[in-house]
Design an enzyme around this catalytic site. Structure first.
Site, PDB file in Angstrom:
ATOM      1  N   ASP A   1       3.861   0.465  -9.532  1.00  0.00           N
ATOM      2  CA  ASP A   1       2.980  -0.409  -8.765  1.00  0.00           C
ATOM      3  C   ASP A   1       3.873  -1.464  -8.084  1.00  0.00           C
ATOM      4  O   ASP A   1       5.045  -1.619  -8.460  1.00  0.00           O
ATOM      5  CB  ASP A   1       1.998  -1.063  -9.756  1.00  0.00           C
ATOM      6  CG  ASP A   1       1.329  -2.294  -9.193  1.00  0.00           C
ATOM      7  OD1 ASP A   1       0.766  -2.187  -8.106  1.00  0.00           O
ATOM      8  OD2 ASP A   1       1.384  -3.363  -9.854  1.00  0.00           O
TER       9      ASP A   1
ATOM     10  N   ASP B   1       2.758  -5.170  -6.565  1.00  0.00           N
ATOM     11  CA  ASP B   1       2.491  -6.580  -6.905  1.00  0.00           C
ATOM     12  C   ASP B   1       2.417  -6.801  -8.410  1.00  0.00           C
ATOM     13  O   ASP B   1       1.612  -6.168  -9.097  1.00  0.00           O
ATOM     14  CB  ASP B   1       1.157  -7.028  -6.290  1.00  0.00           C
ATOM     15  CG  ASP B   1       1.256  -7.231  -4.798  1.00  0.00           C
ATOM     16  OD1 ASP B   1       2.100  -8.023  -4.370  1.00  0.00           O
ATOM     17  OD2 ASP B   1       0.490  -6.575  -4.067  1.00  0.00           O
TER      18      ASP B   1
ATOM     19  N   ARG C   1       2.408 -10.455  -3.960  1.00  0.00           N
ATOM     20  CA  ARG C   1       2.562 -10.644  -2.508  1.00  0.00           C
ATOM     21  C   ARG C   1       3.889 -11.317  -2.122  1.00  0.00           C
ATOM     22  O   ARG C   1       4.045 -11.807  -1.019  1.00  0.00           O
ATOM     23  CB  ARG C   1       1.371 -11.438  -1.912  1.00  0.00           C
ATOM     24  CG  ARG C   1       0.055 -10.721  -1.933  1.00  0.00           C
ATOM     25  CD  ARG C   1      -0.014  -9.512  -0.979  1.00  0.00           C
ATOM     26  NE  ARG C   1       0.275  -9.850   0.393  1.00  0.00           N
ATOM     27  CZ  ARG C   1       1.294  -9.339   1.084  1.00  0.00           C
ATOM     28  NH1 ARG C   1       2.123  -8.478   0.533  1.00  0.00           N
ATOM     29  NH2 ARG C   1       1.468  -9.666   2.333  1.00  0.00           N
TER      30      ARG C   1
ATOM     31  N   ARG D   1      -8.546  -0.898   7.013  1.00  0.00           N
ATOM     32  CA  ARG D   1      -7.356  -0.086   6.784  1.00  0.00           C
ATOM     33  C   ARG D   1      -7.691   1.382   6.960  1.00  0.00           C
ATOM     34  O   ARG D   1      -8.845   1.737   7.186  1.00  0.00           O
ATOM     35  CB  ARG D   1      -6.802  -0.350   5.390  1.00  0.00           C
ATOM     36  CG  ARG D   1      -6.394  -1.798   5.178  1.00  0.00           C
ATOM     37  CD  ARG D   1      -5.860  -2.019   3.780  1.00  0.00           C
ATOM     38  NE  ARG D   1      -5.476  -3.410   3.583  1.00  0.00           N
ATOM     39  CZ  ARG D   1      -5.188  -3.928   2.396  1.00  0.00           C
ATOM     40  NH1 ARG D   1      -5.223  -3.166   1.310  1.00  0.00           N
ATOM     41  NH2 ARG D   1      -4.840  -5.192   2.290  1.00  0.00           N
TER      42      ARG D   1
ATOM     43  N   ARG E   1      -7.973 -13.844   4.882  1.00  0.00           N
ATOM     44  CA  ARG E   1      -6.604 -13.517   4.482  1.00  0.00           C
ATOM     45  C   ARG E   1      -5.548 -14.479   5.033  1.00  0.00           C
ATOM     46  O   ARG E   1      -4.430 -14.517   4.539  1.00  0.00           O
ATOM     47  CB  ARG E   1      -6.241 -12.088   4.947  1.00  0.00           C
ATOM     48  CG  ARG E   1      -7.031 -10.977   4.279  1.00  0.00           C
ATOM     49  CD  ARG E   1      -6.277  -9.672   4.335  1.00  0.00           C
ATOM     50  NE  ARG E   1      -4.994  -9.782   3.699  1.00  0.00           N
ATOM     51  CZ  ARG E   1      -4.801  -9.746   2.363  1.00  0.00           C
ATOM     52  NH1 ARG E   1      -5.811  -9.537   1.564  1.00  0.00           N
ATOM     53  NH2 ARG E   1      -3.604  -9.887   1.859  1.00  0.00           N
TER      54      ARG E   1
ATOM     55  N   ARG F   1      -3.614 -19.707  -1.259  1.00  0.00           N
ATOM     56  CA  ARG F   1      -3.849 -18.494  -2.074  1.00  0.00           C
ATOM     57  C   ARG F   1      -3.965 -18.860  -3.546  1.00  0.00           C
ATOM     58  O   ARG F   1      -4.891 -18.457  -4.243  1.00  0.00           O
ATOM     59  CB  ARG F   1      -2.634 -17.560  -1.977  1.00  0.00           C
ATOM     60  CG  ARG F   1      -2.625 -16.623  -0.867  1.00  0.00           C
ATOM     61  CD  ARG F   1      -1.397 -15.708  -0.971  1.00  0.00           C
ATOM     62  NE  ARG F   1      -1.715 -14.545  -0.211  1.00  0.00           N
ATOM     63  CZ  ARG F   1      -2.238 -13.445  -0.698  1.00  0.00           C
ATOM     64  NH1 ARG F   1      -2.427 -13.316  -1.990  1.00  0.00           N
ATOM     65  NH2 ARG F   1      -2.562 -12.449   0.081  1.00  0.00           N
TER      66      ARG F   1
ATOM     67  N   SER G   1      -8.664 -11.314  -2.663  1.00  0.00           N
ATOM     68  CA  SER G   1      -9.471 -10.289  -2.002  1.00  0.00           C
ATOM     69  C   SER G   1      -9.857  -9.186  -2.989  1.00  0.00           C
ATOM     70  O   SER G   1      -9.466  -9.221  -4.157  1.00  0.00           O
ATOM     71  CB  SER G   1      -8.658  -9.670  -0.857  1.00  0.00           C
ATOM     72  OG  SER G   1      -7.540  -8.957  -1.386  1.00  0.00           O
TER      73      SER G   1
ATOM     74  N   ASP H   1       0.968  -3.624 -13.879  1.00  0.00           N
ATOM     75  CA  ASP H   1       0.597  -4.834 -14.639  1.00  0.00           C
ATOM     76  C   ASP H   1      -0.913  -4.942 -14.844  1.00  0.00           C
ATOM     77  O   ASP H   1      -1.362  -5.585 -15.783  1.00  0.00           O
ATOM     78  CB  ASP H   1       1.123  -6.099 -13.945  1.00  0.00           C
ATOM     79  CG  ASP H   1       0.502  -6.306 -12.578  1.00  0.00           C
ATOM     80  OD1 ASP H   1       0.313  -5.314 -11.838  1.00  0.00           O
ATOM     81  OD2 ASP H   1       0.189  -7.459 -12.236  1.00  0.00           O
TER      82      ASP H   1
ATOM     83  N   TYR I   1      -3.107   4.585 -14.974  1.00  0.00           N
ATOM     84  CA  TYR I   1      -2.503   4.330 -16.290  1.00  0.00           C
ATOM     85  C   TYR I   1      -3.154   5.214 -17.350  1.00  0.00           C
ATOM     86  O   TYR I   1      -2.493   5.764 -18.225  1.00  0.00           O
ATOM     87  CB  TYR I   1      -2.696   2.853 -16.628  1.00  0.00           C
ATOM     88  CG  TYR I   1      -2.305   2.448 -18.024  1.00  0.00           C
ATOM     89  CD1 TYR I   1      -0.976   2.191 -18.352  1.00  0.00           C
ATOM     90  CD2 TYR I   1      -3.273   2.294 -19.019  1.00  0.00           C
ATOM     91  CE1 TYR I   1      -0.623   1.804 -19.642  1.00  0.00           C
ATOM     92  CE2 TYR I   1      -2.929   1.908 -20.297  1.00  0.00           C
ATOM     93  CZ  TYR I   1      -1.600   1.671 -20.605  1.00  0.00           C
ATOM     94  OH  TYR I   1      -1.257   1.290 -21.874  1.00  0.00           O
TER      95      TYR I   1
ATOM     96  N   THR J   1      -0.353  11.055 -16.434  1.00  0.00           N
ATOM     97  CA  THR J   1       0.737  10.076 -16.469  1.00  0.00           C
ATOM     98  C   THR J   1       1.024   9.595 -17.892  1.00  0.00           C
ATOM     99  O   THR J   1       0.159   9.650 -18.762  1.00  0.00           O
ATOM    100  CB  THR J   1       0.402   8.813 -15.630  1.00  0.00           C
ATOM    101  OG1 THR J   1      -0.721   8.154 -16.231  1.00  0.00           O
ATOM    102  CG2 THR J   1       0.101   9.146 -14.190  1.00  0.00           C
TER     103      THR J   1
END
Ligand code: M1P
Length: 252
Positions: A13, A15, A22, A124, A135, A142, A180, A208, A220, A225
């Protein structure tokens, strides 16, 4: 790369796992990943779009790793080449998409929170990213919103409303970051990227937010996996060193 074990991939992953949320990756982590790639195939999978992952991991990111899965793998790159994309627009169709966006923007307009900025919905390829505050925030703003949200549950309350209103749209709502949440069809979570990894029989995933409700939970928990929960980029490096690099050097 000759010394690599066939069928094994380390998948990370972004972030909170390779970088602080970020934030830009550290030179130390980049060096670690370069060394790791000498001995195992390395992939990254983030909820963010490719623009943000590139800001964080560097402008050559799609060439630097064997696999780069942005938007959970709804946009997939292998060895620098685009190998797949998914389209939320095709899944929902224009009418449903408009209905969802209109309702969401009305909801945000009626929301009384201390500050608002711009870009409340980021459109997106395979998902929408919805931010009740917008954003376009400084890092300080933030961090403030994240704290405010922990007390006032702005995002989780909004998600409850959207989930009920649009139950028939078959959408998943996922909080992966600070300001978000992501909206995508059921099944388009991070497990989506596993379809590109058929040749691997041992997939180690590091994330995380592996708890139920976190955006690393499904991958996870996946039977495909071996999941590893990490608490920081330093922890990621430590755990993967033990797993993949220590063995190589004959260490612990
Ligand atoms: O990678 C986790 C999340 O990172 C960002 O979240 P935020 O801007 O809320 O901190 C977004 O790109 C989000 O899509 C992503 O899941």
């Amino acid at each position: 790369m000759a010394g690599r074990k066939a069928g094994l991939i380390a998948l990370f992953d972004v972030d909170g796992t390779l970088t602080a949320p970020r934030k830009v990756v550290t030179p130390k982590m980049l060096e670690f990943l370069r060394n790791l790639r000498e001995v195992v195939t390395v992939g990254v999978v983030g909820g963010s779009d490719l623009v943000k992952i590139t800001e964080q991991l560097g402008k050559t990111v799609i060439d630097d790793y064997d696999y780069v899965f942005s938007e959970n793998g709804l946009v997939a790159h292998k060895n620098g080449k685009l190998i797949g994309t998914q389209s939320l627009k095709s899944f929902l169709g224009e009418e449903k998409l408009k209905e969802f966006i209109n309702f969401t923007l009305h909801y945000i307009a009626d929301l009384d929170i201390p500050i608002k900025r711009g870009t409340f919905i980021e459109f997106r390829s395979g998902m929408l990213n919805v931010s009740p505050i917008g954003r376009n925030l400084s890092q300080e703003e933030r961090d403030e919103f994240e704290k405010y949200d922990k007390v006032h549950n702005i995002r989780s309350k909004m998600i409850s409303v959207l989930r009920e209103k649009f139950a028939h749209f078959n959408l998943t709502f996922s909080i992966g970051g600070q300001i978000s949440f992501d909206v995508f069809p059921h099944g388009w979570d991070k497990t989506y990227c596993l379809r590109y990894l058929e040749e691997f029989h041992e997939i180690h995933f590091f994330g995380d937010k592996t708890y139920n409700g976190g955006n690393d939970y499904e991958i996870y928990e996946s039977e495909r996996t071996v999941g590893h929960t990490v608490t920081s980029p330093e922890d990621t490096a430590n755990q993967s060193t033990t797993l993949f690099l220590a063995k190589q050097t004959g260490g612990a």
